[in-house]
Design an enzyme around this catalytic site. Structure first.
Site, PDB file in Angstrom:
ATOM      1  N   GLY A   1     -40.020 -48.312  42.947  1.00 51.38           N
ATOM      2  CA  GLY A   1     -40.132 -47.654  41.654  1.00 51.38           C
ATOM      3  C   GLY A   1     -38.819 -47.033  41.186  1.00 51.38           C
ATOM      4  O   GLY A   1     -38.449 -47.127  40.010  1.00 51.38           O
TER       5      GLY A   1
ATOM      6  N   ASN B   1     -47.495 -38.339  37.784  1.00 53.50           N
ATOM      7  CA  ASN B   1     -47.761 -38.338  39.222  1.00 53.50           C
ATOM      8  C   ASN B   1     -48.293 -37.017  39.744  1.00 53.50           C
ATOM      9  O   ASN B   1     -48.909 -36.975  40.798  1.00 53.50           O
ATOM     10  CB  ASN B   1     -46.507 -38.758  40.007  1.00 53.50           C
TER      11      ASN B   1
ATOM     12  N   GLN C   1     -47.672 -45.029  39.316  1.00 54.41           N
ATOM     13  CA  GLN C   1     -48.928 -44.438  39.814  1.00 54.41           C
ATOM     14  C   GLN C   1     -50.162 -45.211  39.358  1.00 54.41           C
ATOM     15  O   GLN C   1     -51.255 -44.986  39.877  1.00 54.41           O
ATOM     16  CB  GLN C   1     -49.055 -42.973  39.349  1.00 54.41           C
TER      17      GLN C   1
ATOM     18  N   SER D   1     -44.370 -49.992  42.066  1.00 50.66           N
ATOM     19  CA  SER D   1     -43.901 -49.810  43.439  1.00 50.66           C
ATOM     20  C   SER D   1     -45.033 -50.133  44.405  1.00 50.66           C
ATOM     21  O   SER D   1     -46.133 -49.583  44.286  1.00 50.66           O
ATOM     22  CB  SER D   1     -43.469 -48.348  43.600  1.00 50.66           C
ATOM     23  N   ALA D   2     -44.745 -51.025  45.363  1.00 51.68           N
ATOM     24  CA  ALA D   2     -45.808 -51.535  46.244  1.00 51.68           C
ATOM     25  C   ALA D   2     -46.477 -50.450  47.094  1.00 51.68           C
ATOM     26  O   ALA D   2     -47.687 -50.474  47.291  1.00 51.68           O
ATOM     27  CB  ALA D   2     -45.234 -52.620  47.155  1.00 51.68           C
ATOM     28  N   HIS D   3     -45.682 -49.475  47.590  1.00 49.92           N
ATOM     29  CA  HIS D   3     -46.296 -48.536  48.549  1.00 49.92           C
ATOM     30  C   HIS D   3     -47.275 -47.567  47.894  1.00 49.92           C
ATOM     31  O   HIS D   3     -47.972 -46.827  48.587  1.00 49.92           O
ATOM     32  CB  HIS D   3     -45.221 -47.791  49.358  1.00 49.92           C
TER      33      HIS D   3
ATOM     34  N   THR E   1     -30.413 -61.079  49.050  1.00 51.29           N
ATOM     35  CA  THR E   1     -31.384 -61.958  49.711  1.00 51.29           C
ATOM     36  C   THR E   1     -32.790 -61.372  49.595  1.00 51.29           C
ATOM     37  O   THR E   1     -32.999 -60.179  49.868  1.00 51.29           O
ATOM     38  CB  THR E   1     -30.984 -62.139  51.192  1.00 51.29           C
TER      39      THR E   1
ATOM     40  N   CYS F   1     -41.022 -22.897  47.771  1.00 52.02           N
ATOM     41  CA  CYS F   1     -40.330 -21.611  47.872  1.00 52.02           C
ATOM     42  C   CYS F   1     -39.097 -21.732  48.757  1.00 52.02           C
ATOM     43  O   CYS F   1     -39.119 -22.452  49.745  1.00 52.02           O
ATOM     44  CB  CYS F   1     -41.214 -20.576  48.547  1.00 52.02           C
TER      45      CYS F   1
HETATM   46  N1  PLP Z   1     -42.202 -43.067  39.456  1.00 53.86           N
HETATM   47  C1  PLP Z   1     -43.296 -42.361  39.756  1.00 53.86           C
HETATM   48  C2  PLP Z   1     -44.215 -41.934  38.668  1.00 53.86           C
HETATM   49  C3  PLP Z   1     -43.573 -42.019  41.086  1.00 53.86           C
HETATM   50  O1  PLP Z   1     -44.655 -41.301  41.378  1.00 53.86           O
HETATM   51  C4  PLP Z   1     -42.657 -42.436  42.092  1.00 53.86           C
HETATM   52  C5  PLP Z   1     -42.870 -42.033  43.498  1.00 53.86           C
HETATM   53  O2  PLP Z   1     -43.452 -41.005  43.789  1.00 53.86           O
HETATM   54  C6  PLP Z   1     -41.538 -43.196  41.717  1.00 53.86           C
HETATM   55  C7  PLP Z   1     -41.338 -43.490  40.399  1.00 53.86           C
HETATM   56  C8  PLP Z   1     -40.558 -43.681  42.758  1.00 53.86           C
HETATM   57  O3  PLP Z   1     -41.080 -44.815  43.420  1.00 53.86           O
HETATM   58  P1  PLP Z   1     -40.484 -45.300  44.831  1.00 53.86           P
HETATM   59  O4  PLP Z   1     -40.970 -44.357  45.853  1.00 53.86           O
HETATM   60  O5  PLP Z   1     -41.038 -46.682  45.010  1.00 53.86           O
HETATM   61  O6  PLP Z   1     -39.014 -45.334  44.696  1.00 53.86           O
END
Ligand code: PLP
Length: 374
Positions: free
Chosen positions: A72, A151, A179, A199-201, A237, A324
């Site tokens: 992402g 997010n 998200q 973003s895959a994860h 690659t 904090c």
């Molecule tokens: N954009 C949003 C809204 C996200 O929540 C996140 C990750 O928390 C990202 C971008 C970044 O993605 P990545 O962890 O794949 O770099």
């Protein structure tokens, strides 16, 4: 010891078992470089093609509109910098003040090179309204970038309407859908967006891989210079195993989208009912349409970071809206952008449930919150 509970699915998700299985072949046996001309590369090349087609189908794009990236953050950086630096008239970018730092810091970077950026504040509900964009956009706008869903709050933005406004001024529209993809219906044609980051994860795929959708005809700079991979736009690659894992995870999440959503929404309701039944007073942040599973709660006068650590000691992972140091509490830029009063913002946590969470998890979370808050 009680079972560990993972409730921070907006931060990352558990890898889908099918995705893991699908990845192994490309790491251990068919490890050829997908861009080489000999026969050992034929299968990885074919796998790459299939993965691109699968992903395109999942978001209603064309395969040649999908560009693989490292995630992402890279997709967002590419969208912002690739358009801004390609515009020699130094026209402006408009974004929102509650984007992920991948967008905000990329915007700060282009500003340092003399490309103007304007930051729209969301309303108190956590939404960028079409009226807000109307009040910012001019004929000097080159790019509008507004996230699909926030997010921290989970609030879904009126992307289609925002996109129409951008197009009425001939501006390009990008959305950070990191998200949203794999969790709600994302159809680039219905939305009308020109670029979209994923973003895959975040959808049960592997870490370190993602994609940027770039609509055919949109002109921006390549992001990584080098070989001819990714249609000459993003060299390096190809990570075939991760790309296949991403496509498998996305396909599975889309296949079960409705049942996953129903499951997570049910857990979400259960959790709130349990908090109510226990007489816990909280404010649920983010109004209107929200992503299933993101529950942003404020406990007036409490300390969100302390709640996080106490829950951690009880074996539960969640997130917070403030951090904090020894002297100050740093309130997240998202909560600041919606002008949340300080005493609420300091006591804010984010619980994000996913398809792997269970009713027992929700029980454990509600018991933990009761112990900490009451
Ligand atoms: N954009 C949003 C809204 C996200 O929540 C996140 C990750 O928390 C990202 C971008 C970044 O993605 P990545 O962890 O794949 O770099």
């Amino acid at each position: 010891m009680a079972k560990y509970v993972y409730a921070d699915n907006a931060a990352t998700t558990k890898l889908d078992a099918d995705a893991f299985k699908a990845m192994k072949l490309w790491l251990l046996e068919e490890y050829g470089n997908a861009s080489q001309p000999y026969s050992f590369s034929r299968k990885p090349k074919e796998a790459l093609k299939k993965a691109r087609e699968t992903i395109a189908e999942c978001i209603n794009a064309l395969p040649e509109e999908i560009y693989f990236t490292s995630g992402g953050t890279e997709s967002d950086n590419w969208a912002i910098k690739g358009v801004a630096f390609h515009n020699y008239d130094h026209k402006a970018t408009i974004t929102s003040a509650f984007e992920h730092h991948a967008i905000l810091h990329a915007c700060k970077a282009v500003e340092r090179f003399g490309y103007p950026v304007a930051y729209m504040c969301p309303d108190r509900k956590g939404v960028i309204t079409p009226e807000k964009l109307e009040s910012y956009i001019t004929d000097e706008t080159i790019l509008v970038s507004v996230m699909f869903a926030n997010n921290e709050l989970g609030t879904i933005q009126p992307i289609r309407s925002l996109c129409e406004i951008a197009h009425s001024r001939n501006a390009i529209f990008h959305t950070d859908a990191v998200q949203a993809v794999g969790h709600v219906d994302v159809d680039v044609k219905k939305l009308g967006v020109d670029m979209l980051s994923a973003s895959a994860h975040k959808f049960n795929g592997p870490k370190g891989i993602g994609f940027l959708y770039i609509r055919k005809g949109i002109d921006l700079l390549p992001y990584v210079d080098g070989g001819a991979q990714e249609f000459g736009m993003r060299a390096g690659t190809e990570n075939v195993a991760a790309i296949v894992g991403m496509a498998t995870a996305l396909r599975n999440n889309i296949k079960f989208l409705n049942s996953n959503q129903a499951h997570v929404i049910n857990l979400e309701k259960m959790l709130l009912q349990k908090l109510d039944a226990n007489g816990i007073s909280y404010v649920r942040n983010g109004e209107g349409q929200t992503l299933p599973g993101i529950i942003n709660l404020s406990f007036n006068g409490k300390d969100g970071e302390a709640i996080l650590h106490r829950m951690d000691l009880m074996g539960i992972s969640i997130s917070t809206g403030s951090a904090c140091d020894s002297k100050n509490t740093e309130i997240s830029h998202v909560l600041q952008a919606i002008h949340m009063p300080e005493s609420l913002a300091k006591g804010t946590i984010r619980i994000s449930l996913g398809k792997n969470n269970t009713e027992e998890d929700v029980d454990a979370i509600s018991i933990a919150i009761k112990r900490i808050i009451l």
